[in-house]
Design a protein around this motif. Structure first.
Motif, PDB file in Angstrom:
ATOM      1  N   LEU A 182       0.840  -1.199   0.000  1.00 47.66           N
ATOM      2  CA  LEU A 182       0.000   0.000   0.000  1.00 47.66           C
ATOM      3  C   LEU A 182       0.872   1.246   0.000  1.00 47.66           C
ATOM      4  O   LEU A 182       2.030   1.215   0.440  1.00 47.66           O
ATOM      5  N   VAL A 188      -8.318   1.182  -1.960  1.00 46.34           N
ATOM      6  CA  VAL A 188      -7.218   0.399  -2.522  1.00 46.34           C
ATOM      7  C   VAL A 188      -7.222   0.648  -4.024  1.00 46.34           C
ATOM      8  O   VAL A 188      -8.163   0.260  -4.727  1.00 46.34           O
ATOM      9  N   GLU A 206      -2.181  -0.485  -6.019  1.00 45.08           N
ATOM     10  CA  GLU A 206      -2.024  -1.057  -4.684  1.00 45.08           C
ATOM     11  C   GLU A 206      -2.579  -2.478  -4.637  1.00 45.08           C
ATOM     12  O   GLU A 206      -2.021  -3.343  -3.955  1.00 45.08           O
ATOM     13  N   ALA A 207      -3.676  -2.720  -5.336  1.00 41.92           N
ATOM     14  CA  ALA A 207      -4.252  -4.061  -5.366  1.00 41.92           C
ATOM     15  C   ALA A 207      -3.271  -5.063  -5.959  1.00 41.92           C
ATOM     16  O   ALA A 207      -3.119  -6.187  -5.469  1.00 41.92           O
ATOM     17  N   SER A 229      -0.282  -5.397  -3.318  1.00 39.54           N
ATOM     18  CA  SER A 229      -0.578  -5.844  -1.959  1.00 39.54           C
ATOM     19  C   SER A 229      -1.345  -7.155  -1.872  1.00 39.54           C
ATOM     20  O   SER A 229      -1.288  -7.846  -0.854  1.00 39.54           O
ATOM     21  N   TYR A 251      -4.604  -7.107  -1.838  1.00 41.15           N
ATOM     22  CA  TYR A 251      -5.961  -6.705  -1.469  1.00 41.15           C
ATOM     23  C   TYR A 251      -6.786  -6.487  -2.732  1.00 41.15           C
ATOM     24  O   TYR A 251      -6.257  -6.119  -3.786  1.00 41.15           O
ATOM     25  N   GLU A 302      -9.207  -4.401  -5.170  1.00 39.22           N
ATOM     26  CA  GLU A 302      -9.399  -2.984  -5.433  1.00 39.22           C
ATOM     27  C   GLU A 302     -10.666  -2.506  -4.734  1.00 39.22           C
ATOM     28  O   GLU A 302     -11.693  -3.197  -4.745  1.00 39.22           O
ATOM     29  N   TYR A 303     -10.594  -1.325  -4.129  1.00 36.39           N
ATOM     30  CA  TYR A 303     -11.738  -0.818  -3.358  1.00 36.39           C
ATOM     31  C   TYR A 303     -11.812   0.699  -3.489  1.00 36.39           C
ATOM     32  O   TYR A 303     -10.827   1.388  -3.257  1.00 36.39           O
ATOM     33  N   SER A 328     -13.783  -1.479   4.261  1.00 41.39           N
ATOM     34  CA  SER A 328     -12.504  -1.523   3.564  1.00 41.39           C
ATOM     35  C   SER A 328     -11.735  -2.803   3.897  1.00 41.39           C
ATOM     36  O   SER A 328     -11.677  -3.223   5.069  1.00 41.39           O
ATOM     37  N   ILE A 377      -8.646  -3.160   4.143  1.00 46.35           N
ATOM     38  CA  ILE A 377      -7.429  -2.906   4.928  1.00 46.35           C
ATOM     39  C   ILE A 377      -7.723  -2.589   6.382  1.00 46.35           C
ATOM     40  O   ILE A 377      -6.794  -2.415   7.173  1.00 46.35           O
TER      41      ILE A 377
END
Length: 244
Positions: A93, A167, A171-172, A175, A177, A179-180, A221, A223
């Motif tokens: 991130l 995200v 970053e997705a 990381s 995670y 995508e958000y 989220s 994260i």
């Protein structure tokens, strides 16, 4: 950003000077320590300085926090940096620098109850708009000791919410995670207890215990490590008066 805070304080004092002719103006300034989540949504805590600036008054004023009818006060806050190197769950991130939030608060006091709404602009780590609406109830324990208990809702616009709870595609990928892209809105429900003990007529100890609960898009989220966001603050303030 220290220069921004200093400039804001000087502007505030200039406003007091310009508007408090033939009267008195005062402000309470102080310093303390705040123990908060290490970043919004974190499950661990960190200690940081608590810069206190409150109870700006024109004219004779009243007991701190006891103004009746409408009043205005400055509002500012800081959010510590979010460094992926400090937490393995943040790997991939983006780093977020320390943020400074500066704005104002409108209060309306009726008896022991004060309703308020605040709005602040972010600088540094985020450049969104944040604020809160709430109400608190004052209890005079004795001549020196006062308690306030209250409830509030915290707000953040799209930019703020995306900064701390979103995200991005890059970053997705980095990381793992999903995508958000959260939207702005009310993101925190808050219960708070404040205490004030007057050491002298011009100096007081302050304490705050706050329980925040993430709600809305922020709470969803990927994260977020913990939706519960408690904090504790302890500090000392001194009242500075200016005669005109």
């Amino acid at each position: 950003m220290k220069s921004v805070l200093l400039s804001t304080a000087l502007v505030a004092l200039s406003v007091l000077s310009a508007n408090a002719q033939d009267s008195a103006a005062s402000v309470e300034l102080g310093l303390g320590v705040s123990v908060d989540p290490s970043f919004p949504g974190a499950d661990d805590q960190q200690a940081s300085p608590w810069l206190i600036w409150r109870n700006v008054q024109l004219g004779g004023g009243t007991t701190p926090g006891d103004a009746q009818g409408f009043s205005f006060s400055p509002s500012f806050n800081t959010i510590g940096e979010r460094d992926p190197d400090d937490d393995a769950d943040l790997a991939g991130l983006d780093q977020i620098d320390r943020a400074y939030e500066i704005g104002g608060q409108v209060n309306y006091g009726f008896g022991p109850v004060t309703a308020y709404g605040s709005l602040r602009k972010g600088f540094g780590g985020h450049e969104g708009l944040v604020g809160s609406i709430g109400a608190k109830y004052r209890t005079e324990v004795n001549d020196r000791f006062t308690l306030w208990s209250g409830l509030a809702l915290g707000y953040g616009d799209d930019e703020y919410t995306q900064t701390y709870f979103g995200v991005s595609p890059s970053e997705a990928t980095a990381s793992g995670y999903s995508e958000y892209s959260p939207g702005g809105g009310f993101n925190t429900a808050i219960a708070k207890l404040e205490a004030r003990y007057a050491l002298t007529d011009s100096t007081a100890l302050l304490g705050e215990v706050e329980y925040g609960r993430l709600i809305g898009d922020a709470a969803d989220s990927p994260i977020v490590q913990d939706r519960d966001q408690p904090s504790v603050r302890l500090g000392i303030v001194r009242k500075f008066s200016f005669g005109f």
